[in-house]
Enzyme design. Structure first.
Site, PDB file in Angstrom:
ATOM      1  N   PHE A 123       7.311  -3.576   4.280  1.00 26.02           N
ATOM      2  CA  PHE A 123       7.461  -2.695   3.115  1.00 26.02           C
ATOM      3  C   PHE A 123       7.395  -1.261   3.632  1.00 26.02           C
ATOM      4  CE2 PHE A 123       5.077  -0.349  -0.274  1.00 26.02           C
ATOM      5  CZ  PHE A 123       5.891  -0.590  -1.368  1.00 26.02           C
ATOM      6  N   GLY A 131       2.370  10.450   1.985  1.00 26.58           N
ATOM      7  CA  GLY A 131       1.427   9.325   2.041  1.00 26.58           C
ATOM      8  C   GLY A 131       0.914   9.028   0.646  1.00 26.58           C
ATOM      9  N   GLN A 282     -38.458  -7.903   6.461  1.00 25.16           N
ATOM     10  CA  GLN A 282     -37.894  -7.570   5.157  1.00 25.16           C
ATOM     11  C   GLN A 282     -36.733  -6.566   5.265  1.00 25.16           C
ATOM     12  OE1 GLN A 282     -40.541  -5.802   2.126  1.00 25.16           O
ATOM     13  NE2 GLN A 282     -40.359  -7.763   1.079  1.00 25.16           N
ATOM     14  N   GLN A 339     -25.566  -2.452  12.411  1.00 20.78           N
ATOM     15  CA  GLN A 339     -26.977  -2.033  12.442  1.00 20.78           C
ATOM     16  C   GLN A 339     -27.892  -3.221  12.748  1.00 20.78           C
ATOM     17  OE1 GLN A 339     -27.493   1.116  12.264  1.00 20.78           O
ATOM     18  NE2 GLN A 339     -29.713   1.111  12.388  1.00 20.78           N
ATOM     19  N   ILE A 340     -27.592  -4.363  12.162  1.00 19.35           N
ATOM     20  CA  ILE A 340     -28.425  -5.551  12.408  1.00 19.35           C
ATOM     21  C   ILE A 340     -28.308  -5.983  13.874  1.00 19.35           C
ATOM     22  CG2 ILE A 340     -28.606  -8.034  11.873  1.00 19.35           C
ATOM     23  CD1 ILE A 340     -27.860  -7.240   8.929  1.00 19.35           C
ATOM     24  N   GLU A 366      -2.356   1.022   1.399  1.00 17.06           N
ATOM     25  CA  GLU A 366      -2.003   0.600   0.027  1.00 17.06           C
ATOM     26  C   GLU A 366      -2.768   1.434  -1.015  1.00 17.06           C
ATOM     27  OE1 GLU A 366      -0.912  -3.302  -0.944  1.00 17.06           O
ATOM     28  OE2 GLU A 366      -0.189  -3.774   1.070  1.00 17.06           O
ATOM     29  N   THR A 368      -5.389   5.088  -0.758  1.00 21.82           N
ATOM     30  CA  THR A 368      -6.752   5.385  -0.313  1.00 21.82           C
ATOM     31  C   THR A 368      -7.744   5.126  -1.458  1.00 21.82           C
ATOM     32  OG1 THR A 368      -6.552   7.651  -1.093  1.00 21.82           O
ATOM     33  CG2 THR A 368      -5.919   7.238   1.215  1.00 21.82           C
ATOM     34  N   GLU A 370      -9.490   7.288  -2.717  1.00 23.81           N
ATOM     35  CA  GLU A 370      -9.330   8.422  -3.647  1.00 23.81           C
ATOM     36  C   GLU A 370      -8.170   8.141  -4.612  1.00 23.81           C
ATOM     37  OE1 GLU A 370      -9.758   8.612  -0.342  1.00 23.81           O
ATOM     38  OE2 GLU A 370     -11.734   9.538  -0.288  1.00 23.81           O
TER      39      GLU A 370
HETATM   40  N1  CAA Z   1       3.346   0.608 -12.549  1.00 24.76           N
HETATM   41  C1  CAA Z   1       4.543   0.968 -13.087  1.00 24.76           C
HETATM   42  N2  CAA Z   1       5.011   2.224 -13.053  1.00 24.76           N
HETATM   43  C2  CAA Z   1       4.249   3.156 -12.467  1.00 24.76           C
HETATM   44  C3  CAA Z   1       3.006   2.865 -11.905  1.00 24.76           C
HETATM   45  C4  CAA Z   1       2.557   1.519 -11.962  1.00 24.76           C
HETATM   46  N3  CAA Z   1       1.388   1.156 -11.443  1.00 24.76           N
HETATM   47  N4  CAA Z   1       2.483   3.969 -11.370  1.00 24.76           N
HETATM   48  C5  CAA Z   1       3.367   4.954 -11.625  1.00 24.76           C
HETATM   49  N5  CAA Z   1       4.432   4.450 -12.279  1.00 24.76           N
HETATM   50  C6  CAA Z   1       5.599   5.180 -12.767  1.00 24.76           C
HETATM   51  C7  CAA Z   1       5.168   6.130 -13.873  1.00 24.76           C
HETATM   52  O1  CAA Z   1       5.179   5.489 -15.128  1.00 24.76           O
HETATM   53  C8  CAA Z   1       6.210   7.206 -13.794  1.00 24.76           C
HETATM   54  O2  CAA Z   1       7.396   6.759 -14.400  1.00 24.76           O
HETATM   55  P1  CAA Z   1       8.236   7.705 -15.403  1.00 24.76           P
HETATM   56  O3  CAA Z   1       8.697   8.862 -14.580  1.00 24.76           O
HETATM   57  O4  CAA Z   1       9.323   6.837 -15.881  1.00 24.76           O
HETATM   58  O5  CAA Z   1       7.267   8.147 -16.467  1.00 24.76           O
HETATM   59  C9  CAA Z   1       6.495   7.279 -12.294  1.00 24.76           C
HETATM   60  O6  CAA Z   1       6.114   6.012 -11.750  1.00 24.76           O
HETATM   61  C10 CAA Z   1       5.736   8.380 -11.611  1.00 24.76           C
HETATM   62  O7  CAA Z   1       4.353   8.138 -11.835  1.00 24.76           O
HETATM   63  P2  CAA Z   1       3.241   9.218 -11.629  1.00 24.76           P
HETATM   64  O8  CAA Z   1       3.625  10.480 -12.299  1.00 24.76           O
HETATM   65  O9  CAA Z   1       1.943   8.599 -11.988  1.00 24.76           O
HETATM   66  O10 CAA Z   1       3.327   9.440 -10.050  1.00 24.76           O
HETATM   67  P3  CAA Z   1       2.504  10.354  -9.111  1.00 24.76           P
HETATM   68  O11 CAA Z   1       3.456  11.070  -8.227  1.00 24.76           O
HETATM   69  O12 CAA Z   1       1.483  11.149  -9.882  1.00 24.76           O
HETATM   70  O13 CAA Z   1       1.749   9.292  -8.140  1.00 24.76           O
HETATM   71  C11 CAA Z   1       0.008   7.824  -7.388  1.00 24.76           C
HETATM   72  C12 CAA Z   1       0.777   8.452  -8.567  1.00 24.76           C
HETATM   73  C13 CAA Z   1      -0.889   6.803  -8.053  1.00 24.76           C
HETATM   74  C14 CAA Z   1      -0.829   8.844  -6.640  1.00 24.76           C
HETATM   75  C15 CAA Z   1       1.013   7.127  -6.429  1.00 24.76           C
HETATM   76  O14 CAA Z   1       1.808   8.050  -5.751  1.00 24.76           O
HETATM   77  C16 CAA Z   1       0.312   6.252  -5.415  1.00 24.76           C
HETATM   78  O15 CAA Z   1      -0.032   5.110  -5.710  1.00 24.76           O
HETATM   79  N6  CAA Z   1       0.117   6.756  -4.161  1.00 24.76           N
HETATM   80  C17 CAA Z   1      -0.373   5.927  -3.072  1.00 24.76           C
HETATM   81  C18 CAA Z   1       0.786   5.264  -2.377  1.00 24.76           C
HETATM   82  C19 CAA Z   1       0.407   4.017  -1.659  1.00 24.76           C
HETATM   83  O16 CAA Z   1      -0.387   3.198  -2.124  1.00 24.76           O
HETATM   84  N7  CAA Z   1       1.008   3.833  -0.516  1.00 24.76           N
HETATM   85  C20 CAA Z   1       0.790   2.667   0.266  1.00 24.76           C
HETATM   86  C21 CAA Z   1       1.996   2.366   1.098  1.00 24.76           C
HETATM   87  S1  CAA Z   1       2.117   0.728   1.692  1.00 24.76           S
HETATM   88  C22 CAA Z   1       0.984   0.640   2.932  1.00 24.76           C
HETATM   89  O17 CAA Z   1      -0.112   1.048   2.794  1.00 24.76           O
HETATM   90  C23 CAA Z   1       1.341   0.068   4.231  1.00 24.76           C
HETATM   91  C24 CAA Z   1       1.192  -1.374   4.382  1.00 24.76           C
HETATM   92  O18 CAA Z   1       2.143  -1.992   4.768  1.00 24.76           O
HETATM   93  C25 CAA Z   1      -0.131  -2.046   4.215  1.00 24.76           C
END
Ligand code: CAA
Length: 382
Positions: A123, A131, A282, A339-340, A366, A368, A370
């Protein structure tokens, strides 16, 4: 475990635990030290059906529910968190995206080999400068006849160097008319496409047996029929998929935390200081009790979220809560384990330093911790 399991779930847990403890655990430390991806592990996961757990049987999947999948994933993670992240990404993200938004032809072409472990899935959403702010991604796709031409860089792609299928997000709006998150589309990439290059292999703190790479798109020509779903919907697809992907990472984190507890229980029983086993003290008992309690709490929230998903409900809130709680529990439990173990926890002769390193990234990828808190706080006002 507080959750009452069905006969099928108990059977799957047993199969996953047997495989994890006999095949993965003995070599997990060595693969970590050597940063070695082992294709044989993927083959074995495929043979067991663990790479198509939630796919319907018509696509050679096991057709199981989310909870059963997460139970198996926890068992894999207890033995080897590197294998668990590959299994999680594959099952939660590309396979589910293809199942949900793929055309009949796309599903036919990709899902069966993915379920059998012949094609590992990846993905690609993040970029070096996008990020947490995922919708700021810049990879650009431009339509050229019956192809799309992609340019850009994708970052932090789990399994990207060995993937047979990569679901990648790129902009399909134009620089003149940016449409924000609605200008992003999803594409199905395969390593044979001209212009797709692995531009960097990350040298990571943990999960070292799971390769993470940067991908360069250099005039990457993608046939038009590799667009996944509707143009402009890629960001929504990615967010919806991550809601469920986060359940997989929570299961992985729960497995790491459980391993920390299991190693700590055994060590506290055998390690003697001041004339008795350290579990008699303990200070150690309280750590063990808190670890067990926090793990059970994290698992309970995760299983609640899985049940919600299987009822067809949104997991935006519950998935973020499950991922936040489980990943912070994993990091905390791994810290207690070190620690243990004392000095022995700090050296590579014992497995808990690996757990400590592996746990950290569950608070980062996936989304942070935060970002999970942002998602949770927003949902509280809905
Ligand atoms: N389900 C459906 N739609 C969603 C949604 C959700 N959970 N979250 C957002 N949307 C939609 C919103 O409804 C909005 O749609 P419209 O424009 O039609 O209204 C659009 O997406 C934009 O949404 P936001 O305004 O909320 O977006 P944002 O820019 O404020 O971002 C965020 C929100 C939660 C911070 C998001 O950017 C986010 O999740 N960031 C983290 C990214 C992430 O998890 N990356 C991981 C990558 S994969 C990985 O880690 C590697 C791996 O292989 C393990």
């Amino acid at each position: 475990m507080l959750t009452q399991l069905t006969d099928t779930q108990q059977e799957i847990v047993r199969a996953a635990r047997d495989f994890a403890q006999s095949e993965l655990a003995p070599l997990a430390g060595e693969r970590d030290r050597e940063s070695r991806f082992d294709p044989e592990v993927v083959r074995q996961l495929g043979e067991l059906g663990f790479l198509g757990m939630m796919l319907p049987e018509e696509y050679d999947g096991l057709g199981l529910d989310t909870l059963t999948y997460l139970l198996a994933l926890e068992e894999i993670a207890v033995a080897d968190a590197s294998t668990a992240v590959m299994m999680s990404v594959h099952n939660s993200l590309p396979t589910q995206m293809l199942l949900r938004w793929g055309t009949a032809a796309q599903k036919e072409q990709f899902l069966k080999p993915m379920a059998r472990g012949e094609l590992l899935g990846a993905f690609a959403l993040s970029e070096p400068e996008a990020g947490s702010d995922a919708s700021a991604l810049r990879a650009q796709a431009v339509r050229d006849g019956d192809h799309w031409v992609l340019n850009g860089t994708k970052a932090w792609v789990t399994s990207g160097s060995h993937a047979g299928v990569i679901v990648a997000m790129a902009r399909t709006d134009t620089p003149e008319q940016r449409r924000g998150s609605r200008g992003i589309s999803a594409f199905i990439l395969t390593p044979d496409l001209p212009g797709l290059r692995i531009s960097k292999k990350e040298d990571k703190m943990g999960l070292r047996a799971s390769p993470t790479v940067q991908l360069a798109f250099e005039d990457l020509r993608v046939p038009a029929d590799r667009l996944l779903g509707e143009e402009g919907q890629g960001f929504t697809y990615a967010m919806q998929s991550l809601d469920n992907g986060r359940l997989g990472i929570a299961a992985q984190a729960t497995g790491i935390a459980r391993a920390a507890l299991e190693y700590s229980l055994a060590y506290a029983d055998e390690r003697r200081q001041f004339g008795k086993a350290i579990r008699e003290f303990q200070a150690i008992q309280f750590k063990l009790a808190d670890m067990a309690t926090r793990i059970e709490a994290a698992r309970a929230v995760l299983h609640g979220a899985a049940a919600a998903k299987d009822r067809g409900e949104s997991t935006t809130l519950s998935g973020a809560m499950a991922k936040l709680l489980a990943s912070e529990t994993a990091m905390w439990a791994a810290t207690q384990a070190v620690q243990i173990y004392g000095g022995y926890g700090y050296v590579t002769d014992y497995p808990v330093e690996r757990l400590f390193r592996d746990a950290k990234v569950t608070e980062i990828y996936e989304g942070t911790s935060e970002v999970q808190r942002i998602v949770i706080a927003r949902e509280l006002y809905r």
